[in-house]
Design an enzyme around this catalytic site. Structure first.
Site, PDB file in Angstrom:
ATOM      1  N   LYS A   1       0.839  -1.210   0.000  1.00 53.43           N
ATOM      2  CA  LYS A   1       0.000   0.000   0.000  1.00 53.43           C
ATOM      3  C   LYS A   1       0.869   1.254   0.000  1.00 53.43           C
ATOM      4  CE  LYS A   1      -1.741   1.629   4.102  1.00 53.43           C
ATOM      5  NZ  LYS A   1      -1.507   3.067   4.296  1.00 53.43           N
ATOM      6  N   ASN A   2       1.865   1.275   0.906  1.00 50.97           N
ATOM      7  CA  ASN A   2       2.623   2.513   1.095  1.00 50.97           C
ATOM      8  C   ASN A   2       3.573   2.811  -0.057  1.00 50.97           C
ATOM      9  OD1 ASN A   2       1.243   2.940   3.393  1.00 50.97           O
ATOM     10  ND2 ASN A   2       2.915   2.408   4.807  1.00 50.97           N
TER      11      ASN A   2
ATOM     12  N   CYS B   1      -4.984   8.279   8.970  1.00 53.73           N
ATOM     13  CA  CYS B   1      -4.994   7.537  10.232  1.00 53.73           C
ATOM     14  C   CYS B   1      -4.912   8.516  11.404  1.00 53.73           C
ATOM     15  CB  CYS B   1      -3.786   6.607  10.286  1.00 53.73           C
ATOM     16  SG  CYS B   1      -4.248   4.894  10.405  1.00 53.73           S
TER      17      CYS B   1
ATOM     18  N   ARG C   1       0.707  14.708  12.995  1.00 56.91           N
ATOM     19  CA  ARG C   1       1.500  14.217  11.865  1.00 56.91           C
ATOM     20  C   ARG C   1       1.806  15.427  11.005  1.00 56.91           C
ATOM     21  NH1 ARG C   1      -1.003   8.626   9.798  1.00 56.91           N
ATOM     22  NH2 ARG C   1       1.038   8.479   8.856  1.00 56.91           N
TER      23      ARG C   1
ATOM     24  N   ASP D   1       4.379   0.376  12.160  1.00 58.17           N
ATOM     25  CA  ASP D   1       3.118  -0.226  11.701  1.00 58.17           C
ATOM     26  C   ASP D   1       2.929  -1.642  12.256  1.00 58.17           C
ATOM     27  OD1 ASP D   1       2.309   1.610   8.996  1.00 58.17           O
ATOM     28  OD2 ASP D   1       4.366   1.651   9.692  1.00 58.17           O
TER      29      ASP D   1
ATOM     30  N   ARG E   1      -8.893   0.011   4.813  1.00 58.65           N
ATOM     31  CA  ARG E   1      -7.977   0.966   4.182  1.00 58.65           C
ATOM     32  C   ARG E   1      -6.709   0.275   3.702  1.00 58.65           C
ATOM     33  NH1 ARG E   1      -5.872   4.859   7.905  1.00 58.65           N
ATOM     34  NH2 ARG E   1      -4.514   5.036   6.118  1.00 58.65           N
TER      35      ARG E   1
HETATM   36  C1  UD1 Z   1       4.621   6.560   6.407  1.00 61.40           C
HETATM   37  C2  UD1 Z   1       3.626   5.420   6.318  1.00 61.40           C
HETATM   38  C3  UD1 Z   1       3.167   4.981   7.700  1.00 61.40           C
HETATM   39  C4  UD1 Z   1       4.376   4.650   8.561  1.00 61.40           C
HETATM   40  C5  UD1 Z   1       5.366   5.816   8.559  1.00 61.40           C
HETATM   41  C6  UD1 Z   1       6.648   5.509   9.314  1.00 61.40           C
HETATM   42  C7  UD1 Z   1       2.492   5.864   4.235  1.00 61.40           C
HETATM   43  C8  UD1 Z   1       1.219   6.198   3.554  1.00 61.40           C
HETATM   44  N1  UD1 Z   1       2.461   5.846   5.574  1.00 61.40           N
HETATM   45  O1  UD1 Z   1       3.922   7.668   6.990  1.00 61.40           O
HETATM   46  O2  UD1 Z   1       2.345   3.825   7.569  1.00 61.40           O
HETATM   47  O3  UD1 Z   1       3.969   4.388   9.882  1.00 61.40           O
HETATM   48  O4  UD1 Z   1       5.715   6.162   7.207  1.00 61.40           O
HETATM   49  O5  UD1 Z   1       7.269   4.393   8.763  1.00 61.40           O
HETATM   50  O6  UD1 Z   1       3.485   5.575   3.609  1.00 61.40           O
HETATM   51  N2  UD1 Z   1       6.943  14.202  10.932  1.00 61.40           N
HETATM   52  C9  UD1 Z   1       7.135  15.531  11.235  1.00 61.40           C
HETATM   53  N3  UD1 Z   1       7.204  16.446  10.225  1.00 61.40           N
HETATM   54  C10 UD1 Z   1       7.108  16.088   8.908  1.00 61.40           C
HETATM   55  C11 UD1 Z   1       6.916  14.715   8.600  1.00 61.40           C
HETATM   56  C12 UD1 Z   1       6.837  13.790   9.637  1.00 61.40           C
HETATM   57  O7  UD1 Z   1       7.238  15.891  12.411  1.00 61.40           O
HETATM   58  O8  UD1 Z   1       7.173  16.957   8.030  1.00 61.40           O
HETATM   59  C13 UD1 Z   1       6.831  13.218  12.027  1.00 61.40           C
HETATM   60  C14 UD1 Z   1       5.430  12.580  12.073  1.00 61.40           C
HETATM   61  O9  UD1 Z   1       4.549  13.365  12.846  1.00 61.40           O
HETATM   62  C15 UD1 Z   1       5.739  11.245  12.689  1.00 61.40           C
HETATM   63  C16 UD1 Z   1       7.132  10.897  12.167  1.00 61.40           C
HETATM   64  O10 UD1 Z   1       7.704  12.136  11.752  1.00 61.40           O
HETATM   65  O11 UD1 Z   1       5.791  11.333  14.089  1.00 61.40           O
HETATM   66  C17 UD1 Z   1       7.137   9.893  11.020  1.00 61.40           C
HETATM   67  O12 UD1 Z   1       6.522  10.438   9.889  1.00 61.40           O
HETATM   68  P1  UD1 Z   1       6.863   9.956   8.397  1.00 61.40           P
HETATM   69  O13 UD1 Z   1       8.102   9.132   8.387  1.00 61.40           O
HETATM   70  O14 UD1 Z   1       6.822  11.164   7.533  1.00 61.40           O
HETATM   71  O15 UD1 Z   1       5.640   8.999   8.074  1.00 61.40           O
HETATM   72  P2  UD1 Z   1       4.551   9.120   6.952  1.00 61.40           P
HETATM   73  O16 UD1 Z   1       5.206   9.334   5.622  1.00 61.40           O
HETATM   74  O17 UD1 Z   1       3.471  10.048   7.364  1.00 61.40           O
END
Ligand code: UD1
Length: 422
Positions: A22-23, A116, A121, A304, A396
């Site tokens: 999915k991701n 989610c 986030r 996850d 989802r």
């Molecule tokens: C993706 C995955 C999710 C997985 C996560 C970590 C998808 C659709 N989702 O989410 O299933 O759990 O990677 O492996 O691919 N953060 C910030 N600022 C930012 C971006 C992130 O503070 O600009 C923080 C977030 O709040 C969170 C952490 O960094 O606490 C991880 O986020 P990130 O690695 O960006 O995960 P996603 O891409 O949202």
């Protein structure tokens, strides 16, 4: 009211074809926006998140066709440059159209994304990286707007190896003028898949899968055809299901190196794991032992799989400590597991789990996608009947979850029940 009805019973045994990730598929669908013409993505799961991403792309003018795992995207010469709030609120990953749309259109306005329910986030790293590449950003509670006539390559050091920020910045950089260096980039297998996809479109990228990625901008990209990698999180979910039910599951279509640390934790807990090139077998016959787990960006144990490991620990002899480092709200599943009889206490971002606990059926709520999947499997371990409400979270990310567990011998079905009876 739609729910999962689960009756505890014997071991899960049999073979599972793991779906495409999915991701990864979500991001490849967004990356297709970078080139007009027909892009075809194979091994795309038929799940709700992909359907929402399809609607986002349709809204942007893309012809979307998804059948038998093949996603065909007909990208027009002129794509739209805004996403509607109702779709963005259903899918946080819709944020990944930001980079490619800015690169294609020079302007983008997208609704601030939902998805989610995992606490704050933020998208500050996406936005500050794009600003380093010359974008002017206007960020509000309801929308994000960005402008750049042509993005310019930049040296960007991410303070945290964010998956989404790495993806957005990669997609923005591939057609920027000059070279972009991404330091402390995320190394997840889905990033490697995106890099391979972009390379097949003609992008010049080095270092995918390492924390230093270099992108030399090219003038334009071409459409492509690509097969999505197997879903390591789905595989990990079924692997834990084999371990906690004392069963044996053959998983096909996933690369064991994409979940190596999670597998080594399963082995440390007492499950037998046999790896093959494109799959693995997990055998959970004996007693499970407590193991400590820390979630971290790849190659760490993925956040996850935290919910699944909480369940595993609840069934293992001894005290396990599970530490969550990525999303503070992953622990919301604990209240639900405790309702089933698990012995779990929270200390800051550590969960202390004592086992083995005898689980007994109860009504529990899927608090997020991965929590929902773990609760359904917990229901297979519990005595009596478990009702898991809010199953749409599970839809989802998992195709036909109830049917696939049933095929392995689990007693799981979807049912419409009268709310007052739950
Ligand atoms: C993706 C995955 C999710 C997985 C996560 C970590 C998808 C659709 N989702 O989410 O299933 O759990 O990677 O492996 O691919 N953060 C910030 N600022 C930012 C971006 C992130 O503070 O600009 C923080 C977030 O709040 C969170 C952490 O960094 O606490 C991880 O986020 P990130 O690695 O960006 O995960 P996603 O891409 O949202």
């Amino acid at each position: 009211m739609d729910v999962f009805l689960v009756s505890g019973g014997g071991p899960l045994t049999g073979s599972v074809r793991v779906n495409g990730a999915k991701n990864s598929a979500l991001k490849l669908a967004a990356a297709a926006l970078l080139a007009p013409g027909r892009t075809v993505v194979d091994n795309v799961p038929d799940i709700a998140d992909i359907r929402v991403m399809g609607q986002v792309l349709q809204h942007l003018g893309v012809g979307v066709h998804h059948r038998s795992g093949v996603l065909t995207l007909d990208v027009p010469e002129q794509v739209g440059d805004s996403t509607p709030a109702d779709l963005a609120s259903k899918l946080r990953a819709s944020i990944v159209v930001l980079g490619p749309l800015l690169a294609r259109c020079g302007h983008v306005r997208i609704a601030t994304p939902g998805g989610c329910n995992l606490g704050s986030r933020a998208i500050d790293l996406h936005l500050s990286g794009l600003a380093r590449m010359g974008a002017q950003i206007d960020y509000g509670a309801e929308h994000v707007e960005a402008r750049a006539r042509r993005l310019v390559g930049a040296d960007i050091e991410l303070p945290y190896a964010s998956v989404g920020a790495t993806e957005n910045l990669l997609m923005a950089a591939v057609t920027a003028s000059g070279t972009t260096r991404l330091g402390n980039a995320a190394r997840e297998p889905e990033i490697v898949d995106l890099v391979a996809f972009l390379q097949s479109m003609g992008a010049d990228i080095r270092g995918g899968g390492t924390s230093e990625i270099e992108v030399r901008g090219v003038r334009e990209l071409r459409p492509t055809r690509h097969v999505v990698i197997g879903d390591r999180i789905e595989a990990g979910t079924f692997a834990v299901a084999a371990a906690v039910t004392g069963g044996m599951i053959d998983l096909h279509g996933v690369r064991p190196e994409h979940l190596r640390l999670a597998l080594s934790k399963l082995q440390a807990a007492g499950a037998e794991v046999t790896e093959r090139d494109d799959g693995l077998t997990v055998h959970g016959g004996g007693e499970l032992k407590a193991v400590d787990v820390v979630t971290l960006p790849f190659p760490g144990v993925p956040t996850d799989l935290l919910s699944a490991f909480l369940l595993l620990s609840s069934q293992a002899r001894g005290t396990s400590m599970l530490t969550e480092n990525v999303y503070e709200s992953r622990f919301s599943v604990i209240d639900e597991m405790v309702r089933l009889g698990a012995d779990i206490h929270l200390e800051g971002h550590h969960a202390i789990v004592r086992g083995p606990a005898r689980l007994a059926g109860a009504v529990v709520r899927a608090t997020d996608l991965r929590a929902g999947a773990a609760l359904v499997i917990a229901g297979l371990v519990a005595e009596g009947e478990t009702v898991v409400t809010d199953p749409y979270h599970v839809d989802r990310g998992y195709t036909d979850f109830a049917a696939r567990l049933s095929a392995l011998g689990g007693d799981v079905r979807r049912a419409d029940v009268v709310p007052s009876l739950v």
